[in-house]
Scaffold this motif. Structure first.
Motif, PDB file in Angstrom:
ATOM      1  N   LEU A 135       0.832  -1.283   0.057  1.00 59.60           N
ATOM      2  CA  LEU A 135      -0.037   0.010   0.094  1.00 59.60           C
ATOM      3  C   LEU A 135       0.872   1.314   0.010  1.00 59.60           C
ATOM      4  CD1 LEU A 135      -2.653  -1.220   2.537  1.00 59.60           C
ATOM      5  CD2 LEU A 135      -3.093  -0.581   0.161  1.00 59.60           C
ATOM      6  N   VAL A 136       1.790   1.312   0.886  1.00 59.15           N
ATOM      7  CA  VAL A 136       2.603   2.337   0.976  1.00 59.15           C
ATOM      8  C   VAL A 136       3.447   2.686  -0.543  1.00 59.15           C
ATOM      9  CG1 VAL A 136       5.160   3.246   1.697  1.00 59.15           C
ATOM     10  CG2 VAL A 136       3.399   2.236   3.204  1.00 59.15           C
ATOM     11  N   HIS A 137       3.658   1.478  -1.128  1.00 55.61           N
ATOM     12  CA  HIS A 137       4.148   1.735  -2.735  1.00 55.61           C
ATOM     13  C   HIS A 137       3.230   1.775  -3.818  1.00 55.61           C
ATOM     14  CE1 HIS A 137       7.812   0.463  -0.653  1.00 55.61           C
ATOM     15  NE2 HIS A 137       8.651   0.989  -1.608  1.00 55.61           N
ATOM     16  N   ALA A 155      -6.064  -0.193  -3.417  1.00 53.87           N
ATOM     17  CA  ALA A 155      -6.635  -0.986  -2.135  1.00 53.87           C
ATOM     18  C   ALA A 155      -7.947  -1.371  -2.548  1.00 53.87           C
ATOM     19  CB  ALA A 155      -6.766   0.108  -1.210  1.00 53.87           C
ATOM     20  N   ASN A 156      -8.380  -1.082  -3.810  1.00 57.32           N
ATOM     21  CA  ASN A 156      -9.716  -1.526  -4.377  1.00 57.32           C
ATOM     22  C   ASN A 156      -9.666  -2.162  -5.585  1.00 57.32           C
ATOM     23  OD1 ASN A 156     -11.387  -0.085  -2.279  1.00 57.32           O
ATOM     24  ND2 ASN A 156     -10.738   1.843  -3.341  1.00 57.32           N
ATOM     25  N   ALA A 157      -8.442  -2.768  -5.975  1.00 56.41           N
ATOM     26  CA  ALA A 157      -8.244  -3.582  -6.984  1.00 56.41           C
ATOM     27  C   ALA A 157      -9.206  -4.733  -7.066  1.00 56.41           C
ATOM     28  CB  ALA A 157      -6.915  -4.165  -7.166  1.00 56.41           C
ATOM     29  N   CYS A 168      -4.417  -6.423   8.344  1.00 54.42           N
ATOM     30  CA  CYS A 168      -4.378  -6.134   6.889  1.00 54.42           C
ATOM     31  C   CYS A 168      -5.753  -5.180   6.536  1.00 54.42           C
ATOM     32  CB  CYS A 168      -4.479  -7.446   6.277  1.00 54.42           C
ATOM     33  SG  CYS A 168      -3.198  -8.506   6.328  1.00 54.42           S
ATOM     34  N   ALA A 169      -6.852  -5.696   7.237  1.00 58.28           N
ATOM     35  CA  ALA A 169      -8.242  -4.845   6.971  1.00 58.28           C
ATOM     36  C   ALA A 169      -7.969  -3.309   7.359  1.00 58.28           C
ATOM     37  CB  ALA A 169      -9.186  -5.587   7.782  1.00 58.28           C
ATOM     38  N   LYS A 170      -7.229  -3.307   8.662  1.00 54.84           N
ATOM     39  CA  LYS A 170      -6.852  -2.042   9.040  1.00 54.84           C
ATOM     40  C   LYS A 170      -6.001  -1.009   7.973  1.00 54.84           C
ATOM     41  CE  LYS A 170      -5.829  -1.233  13.186  1.00 54.84           C
ATOM     42  NZ  LYS A 170      -5.113  -1.264  14.658  1.00 54.84           N
ATOM     43  N   TYR A 177      -5.801   3.274   3.758  1.00 49.79           N
ATOM     44  CA  TYR A 177      -5.235   3.715   2.374  1.00 49.79           C
ATOM     45  C   TYR A 177      -6.381   3.608   1.352  1.00 49.79           C
ATOM     46  CZ  TYR A 177      -0.361   3.577   3.781  1.00 49.79           C
ATOM     47  OH  TYR A 177       0.893   3.725   4.334  1.00 49.79           O
ATOM     48  N   GLY A 178      -7.581   3.941   1.769  1.00 44.78           N
ATOM     49  CA  GLY A 178      -8.785   4.322   0.962  1.00 44.78           C
ATOM     50  C   GLY A 178      -9.647   3.254   0.555  1.00 44.78           C
ATOM     51  N   ALA A 179      -9.416   2.022   1.139  1.00 46.30           N
ATOM     52  CA  ALA A 179     -10.344   0.879   0.649  1.00 46.30           C
ATOM     53  C   ALA A 179     -11.831   1.169   0.817  1.00 46.30           C
ATOM     54  CB  ALA A 179     -10.031  -0.621   1.425  1.00 46.30           C
TER      55      ALA A 179
END
Length: 465
Positions: free
Chosen positions: A171-173, A177-179, A199-201, A206-208
């Protein structure tokens, strides 16, 4: 009525409702598919432009090198540092051998039996196995973070394998998050175990999309958490604004989904906590699915006594019928013999104390046959009748081995063929008939000795009198 008009039968009306519902779902899925396709094309166009602008970016190459694969699958950081020096490409597609075999056309009408090859990448391999240092090296070497040759991204893999450090790295790279995978699910949809909570957090940070739906089942992340009995996930999603009563393709809300899942004895508390959180957040306990199964119907079918108590305490209707004409009492009595460790007698008792319909007396031998492994269930049920006509059929309904195991109890039942019910029991029935569905409310408020209060509420005593 006009001669040109006619009355729709209930079945015809139900058919029309289903047709309309299916049409609406088709329209929604079409819109969602178009949305995902448009998003994909936009992302593809942006990537293509970037590729044209930068000659340094190279397309993914196919890798058959066993040495590279061994380093990836074992998480050998030193070997990977040698294999992926600065300036090299880490965007590789790997075709690992193994798995199931299938027939593949080779041309000219010939077929060959070969191993099924599932395309993957170095990012997928390291992320799914928790090799964070190796994953970091690949990302620093410019690996395509959203590459999905096998239909899922590395982010899907890390979340499904419960690897929070790798999830955060991706996510940082810049991982999306919604792929959406080729199966139509986003990374949040594959967070299906308690270990995936971190992972969910990270995904949500990151915008899921908290209310993003899967393509096939139209599940939101809250549906997934409810189906898998994940109380921590449920609380987390509600804090982020998850819709508590959104329906999926089957017409299930998250509460319906939690109640409808088959639950082992050791999982009952997890599902109870999920239902407790959902009802506390305002979930509607009266919403039914396409077959008019309410959460109470489902909780009885899966024999979760704590959930049944919770739903009844929040006003669930004990005598609502589904499209098959069955009430919650029918659902629990049908599964008693399969749910002995779940304490089905608690559910039967709770339903009766809330005014549930009883079994037709002529069908009691059938109930006796199917519920004889749970004497307490039979005791509670029989104590809801003031008079019983016990015949030889009752004796024949109980398997000999269970008759021997619970001899004292069944002898007390069969003795009613010659002895009327006790005056004490008749008095109990009179009070219960007067109070009807108010028994569970009124009796605890009366200043009665504990024994009498429990007796009125059908407490188990181990025999019939």
């Amino acid at each position: 009525m006009s001669q040109r008009s006619f009355v729709f039968t209930p079945m015809a009306l139900r058919s029309l409702e289903l047709d309309e519902d299916m049409l609406q779902r088709y329209k929604y899925k079409k819109q969602l598919t178009v949305h995902h396709l448009n998003s994909y094309m936009l992302r593809k166009e942006v990537r293509d432009r970037e590729l044209l602008r930068s000659s340094a970016v190279r397309p993914a190459a196919i890798c058959h090198d066993v040495v590279v694969q061994n380093a990836l699958y074992t998480g050998d950081l030193e070997a990977m540092q040698r294999l992926f020096p600065r300036g090299s490409t880490a965007s590789l597609i790997i075709e690992p051998q193994g798995g199931d075999m299938r027939w593949v056309a080779t041309g000219e009408g010939l077929w060959s039996l070969t191993y099924e090859q599932e395309l993957t990448t170095p990012l997928h391999i390291t992320a799914s196995r928790g090799f964070a240092d190796c994953l970091r090296l690949l990302l620093q070497r410019g690996a395509d973070v959203d590459l999905a040759p096998g239909g899922t991204t590395a982010l899907h893999e890390s979340c499904e394998s419960c690897q929070p450090e790798c999830t955060k790295l991706l996510l940082v790279h810049g991982a999306n998050a919604n792929a959406v995978s080729e199966d139509g699910v986003m990374p949040l949809h594959v967070c299906t175990s308690p270990e995936s909570f971190e992972c969910a957090k990270y995904l949500l940070q990151y915008g899921a999309a908290i209310n993003g739906r899967s393509i096939e089942e139209e599940d939101t992340p809250l549906h997934v958490a409810a189906k898998n009995g994940l109380p921590d996930h449920t609380e987390l999603y509600l804090r982020y604004g998850a819709a508590v009563d959104k329906k999926n393709y089957e017409g299930l809300t998250p509460l319906n989904a939690a109640c409808s899942q088959r639950q082992e004895a050791e999982e009952l508390q997890r599902y109870f906590k999920v239902c407790q959180i959902l009802t506390g957040a305002g979930a509607d306990i009266h919403i039914t699915d396409q077959d008019r199964h309410s959460p109470l119907h489902m909780a009885c079918k899966n024999a979760n006594p704590d959930v049944v108590d919770l739903l009844l305490a929040n006003g669930a209707c004990v005598n609502d019928m589904d499209y098959g004409g069955e009430a919650p009492m029918h659902n629990i009595l049908k599964v008693v013999c399969f749910k002995i460790p779940h304490q089905p007698e608690r559910i039967v008792r709770a339903l009766l104390n809330h005014g549930s319909i009883r079994v037709w007396p002529g069908a009691l031998p059938v109930v006796l046959k199917h519920c004889s492994e749970s004497p307490r269930t039979i005791e509670v049920l029989l104590n809801a009748y003031s008079h019983l006509k016990v015949t030889d059929t009752w004796v024949e309904s109980v398997p000999p081995e269970l008759l021997k195991e619970h001899k004292a109890f069944f002898e007390s039942v069969f003795s009613l063929a010659l002895t009327p019910r006790s005056l004490q029991h008749l008095a109990r029935c009179k009070v219960r008939d007067f109070l009807k569905e108010r028994v569970h409310k009124v009796v605890p408020k009366l200043q009665l000795p504990t024994f009498i209060r429990n007796y009125l509420l059908l407490e188990y005593r181990g025999f019939i009198h």
